[in-house]
Enzyme design. Structure first.
Site, PDB file in Angstrom:
ATOM      1  N   ASP A   1     -44.790 -17.645 -29.580  1.00 38.84           N
ATOM      2  CA  ASP A   1     -44.876 -18.052 -31.018  1.00 38.84           C
ATOM      3  C   ASP A   1     -45.364 -19.721 -30.972  1.00 38.84           C
ATOM      4  O   ASP A   1     -46.011 -19.956 -29.787  1.00 38.84           O
ATOM      5  CB  ASP A   1     -43.624 -18.537 -31.404  1.00 38.84           C
ATOM      6  CG  ASP A   1     -42.715 -19.598 -30.612  1.00 38.84           C
ATOM      7  OD1 ASP A   1     -43.138 -20.191 -29.507  1.00 38.84           O
ATOM      8  OD2 ASP A   1     -41.436 -19.854 -31.011  1.00 38.84           O
TER       9      ASP A   1
ATOM     10  N   ASP B   1     -44.826 -23.509 -31.829  1.00 37.83           N
ATOM     11  CA  ASP B   1     -43.971 -24.654 -32.247  1.00 37.83           C
ATOM     12  C   ASP B   1     -44.386 -25.980 -32.579  1.00 37.83           C
ATOM     13  O   ASP B   1     -45.120 -26.587 -31.812  1.00 37.83           O
ATOM     14  CB  ASP B   1     -42.805 -24.734 -31.099  1.00 37.83           C
ATOM     15  CG  ASP B   1     -42.360 -23.491 -30.626  1.00 37.83           C
ATOM     16  OD1 ASP B   1     -41.509 -22.929 -30.974  1.00 37.83           O
ATOM     17  OD2 ASP B   1     -42.759 -23.063 -29.290  1.00 37.83           O
TER      18      ASP B   1
ATOM     19  N   ASP C   1     -42.606 -21.781 -35.465  1.00 38.68           N
ATOM     20  CA  ASP C   1     -41.479 -22.459 -35.783  1.00 38.68           C
ATOM     21  C   ASP C   1     -41.679 -23.966 -36.317  1.00 38.68           C
ATOM     22  O   ASP C   1     -42.581 -24.624 -35.472  1.00 38.68           O
ATOM     23  CB  ASP C   1     -40.553 -22.692 -34.428  1.00 38.68           C
ATOM     24  CG  ASP C   1     -39.992 -21.327 -34.152  1.00 38.68           C
ATOM     25  OD1 ASP C   1     -39.848 -20.493 -35.129  1.00 38.68           O
ATOM     26  OD2 ASP C   1     -39.415 -21.045 -33.216  1.00 38.68           O
TER      27      ASP C   1
HETATM   28  N1  DCT Z   1     -35.525 -25.301 -28.253  1.00 43.11           N
HETATM   29  C1  DCT Z   1     -34.675 -26.260 -28.646  1.00 43.11           C
HETATM   30  N2  DCT Z   1     -33.943 -25.821 -29.783  1.00 43.11           N
HETATM   31  C2  DCT Z   1     -33.884 -24.709 -30.287  1.00 43.11           C
HETATM   32  C3  DCT Z   1     -34.796 -23.658 -29.917  1.00 43.11           C
HETATM   33  C4  DCT Z   1     -35.572 -24.089 -28.934  1.00 43.11           C
HETATM   34  O1  DCT Z   1     -34.647 -27.092 -28.141  1.00 43.11           O
HETATM   35  N3  DCT Z   1     -33.003 -24.315 -31.378  1.00 43.11           N
HETATM   36  C5  DCT Z   1     -36.681 -25.628 -27.147  1.00 43.11           C
HETATM   37  C6  DCT Z   1     -36.454 -24.792 -26.229  1.00 43.11           C
HETATM   38  C7  DCT Z   1     -37.839 -24.393 -25.644  1.00 43.11           C
HETATM   39  C8  DCT Z   1     -38.778 -25.054 -27.030  1.00 43.11           C
HETATM   40  O2  DCT Z   1     -37.781 -25.396 -27.929  1.00 43.11           O
HETATM   41  C9  DCT Z   1     -39.535 -23.968 -27.477  1.00 43.11           C
HETATM   42  O3  DCT Z   1     -38.863 -22.802 -27.724  1.00 43.11           O
HETATM   43  P1  DCT Z   1     -39.585 -21.353 -27.432  1.00 43.11           P
HETATM   44  O4  DCT Z   1     -40.784 -21.310 -28.351  1.00 43.11           O
HETATM   45  O5  DCT Z   1     -38.652 -20.384 -27.198  1.00 43.11           O
HETATM   46  O6  DCT Z   1     -40.253 -21.378 -25.922  1.00 43.11           O
HETATM   47  P2  DCT Z   1     -41.666 -21.828 -25.175  1.00 43.11           P
HETATM   48  O7  DCT Z   1     -41.367 -22.642 -24.000  1.00 43.11           O
HETATM   49  O8  DCT Z   1     -42.486 -22.590 -26.485  1.00 43.11           O
HETATM   50  O9  DCT Z   1     -42.125 -20.255 -24.835  1.00 43.11           O
HETATM   51  P3  DCT Z   1     -43.329 -19.631 -25.465  1.00 43.11           P
HETATM   52  O10 DCT Z   1     -44.501 -20.071 -24.748  1.00 43.11           O
HETATM   53  O11 DCT Z   1     -42.753 -18.059 -25.201  1.00 43.11           O
HETATM   54  O12 DCT Z   1     -43.215 -19.724 -26.880  1.00 43.11           O
HETATM   55 MG    MG Z   2     -42.844 -21.329 -28.139  1.00 40.88          MG
END
Ligand code: DCT
Ligand code: MG
Length: 397
Positions: A233, A235, A322
């Protein structure tokens, strides 16, 4: 996604990144610990990475990996293999022969037997059996749908369902809104998102957010901030300098995306920050910021380096996004948390055990002086913790 067993690392253990010039303080702390697993009498062998350190090799070793691989009888094979895999991944180069295993920590007999079999036969029968196990395959498939967790996956499996089409055509299954979107855009959102796509999404979000206020800043976080080229995704943290003004931001962003016809799914979660602060503030792994989970329609022509594919049926791709809006005084903590990966969890453990401080996505609290420590940047947080700054790209655990 339910296949990972929750880390049951000893509280004594924290994260370390050891390079040629490591975070010495963490390193010395690690040495000062009695590295005994609480569940057994084993003592962790850290001689392997001590050697690497002393030789000054620029080996990116995560001590966490070594410690996670700390053999323990009662943590189950899953954790043991995960730990062993982490050690292997942290090696500067792949194992070329069985002799290369010598001296590596935390490779238990089971792991060694599997590695030996792979060297001898080209594959491991035990691994192949799991990969071809029907339940494993089905749960993996079901939980690959946005909105489907291990519990739902298991429920569907126990009802005899084995394929996504079966779930979809089963009249008694009521998908919630999230799962319905997960099925609808399954093909797109199960493909990795590239950095160029993330950048294009960033431009869209920037444009719609600036309509709400010209002072909004957006920051790419998650895996892309850690330098990853692909993610599941995209973020972003959105921030407005004027305190209190952030409330209407995400509804406005969602509304504008909808009007542009590119909002495929949205789930807005209001901030629960105020309610949660009363009557007493506790430290929490969940954060309480306003946030939204979206699926947006990304026109492929907006993606840098995109080449027309005449065979493609569509000129857009559904992408998971997100957005998180922390209040300005929490921004640095939110940035650290949302930059991941599991690094943040280890930093929290270090703060708690070594500094008597509590860290989460909102704040840092010093239990010795009973004060909240302010931070404008991630560097401020590391400084409060008495640590060298660790760049996001060094936080890939
Ligand atoms: N996070 C957080 N609180 C949440 C959800 C996520 O602090 N409620 C943190 C954990 C990692 C970061 O945010 C981003 O989440 P992901 O998108 O799940 O992880 P990613 O490392 O970006 O993995 P990907 O590259 O697969 O998106
Ligand atoms: Mg991510």
């Amino acid at each position: 996604k339910g296949f990972c067993v929750e880390d049951t690392l000893s509280d004594k253990v924290t994260h370390i990144i050891a390079e040629a010039n490591p975070a010495h303080e963490l390193w010395s702390w690690l040495h000062g610990q009695s590295l005994t697993d609480p569940d057994s009498t084993n003592v962790l062998d850290i001689s392997w990475f001590t050697e690497s350190m002393e030789a000054g090799r620029p080996v990116l070793v995560e001590a966490k990996h070594c410690i996670q691989n700390f053999p323990s009888d009662n943590k189950g094979a899953c954790v043991g293999f995960r730990r062993a895999a982490s050690v292997l991944k942290s090696l500067p180069k792949p194992l070329r022969c069985l002799k290369d295993m010598e001296g590596l920590p935390c490779l238990g007999d089971d792991t060694k037997a599997i590695i030996e079999e792979i060297y001898e036969c080209g594959s491991s029968s035990r691994v192949e059996n799991i990969l071809s196990d029907e339940k494993y395959q089905t749960l993996k498939l079901f939980t690959s749908v946005f909105g489907v967790g291990p519990k739902t996956g298991d429920k569907w499996y126990r009802r005899g369902l084995r394929a996504l089409e079966q779930v979809h055509s089963e009249p008694s299954i009521q998908l919630n809104k999230m799962q319905a979107a997960g099925f609808l855009y399954y093909e797109d959102i199960s493909k990795p998102v590239s950095r160029a796509e993330a950048k294009a999404v960033g431009c869209i979000i920037e444009e719609v957010a600036s309509c709400f206020s010209s002072s909004v800043t957006i920051t790419l976080t998650g895996g892309f901030r850690r330098g990853k080229e692909f993610g599941h995704d995209v973020d972003f943290l959105l921030s407005i300098p004027e305190p209190g003004k952030e409330d209407g931001l995400l509804p406005a962003v969602i509304d504008r995306l909808r009007k542009q016809g590119i909002l495929l799914y949205s789930d807005l979660q209001e901030s629960t920050l105020q309610q949660w602060k009363r009557p007493s503030r506790c430290f929490d792994s969940m954060d309480h910021f306003q946030k939204c989970f979206l699926i947006v329609k990304l026109w492929t022509r907006l993606v840098e380096g995109h080449r027309e594919d005449p065979s493609s049926r569509r000129d857009w791709k559904a992408v998971r996004v997100d957005l998180v809006v922390p209040p300005v005084d929490c921004y640095a903590f939110a940035l650290l948390g949302w930059s991941g990966s599991t690094f943040e969890r280890d930093l929290r453990r270090f703060a708690r055990l070594e500094r008597r401080m509590l860290l989460d996505n909102h704040a840092l609290y010093d239990k010795t002086t009973n004060t909240f420590l302010q931070a404008k940047t991630e560097e401020d947080i590391f400084a409060h913790l008495g640590l060298d700054y660790i760049e996001p790209w060094q936080r890939n655990a």
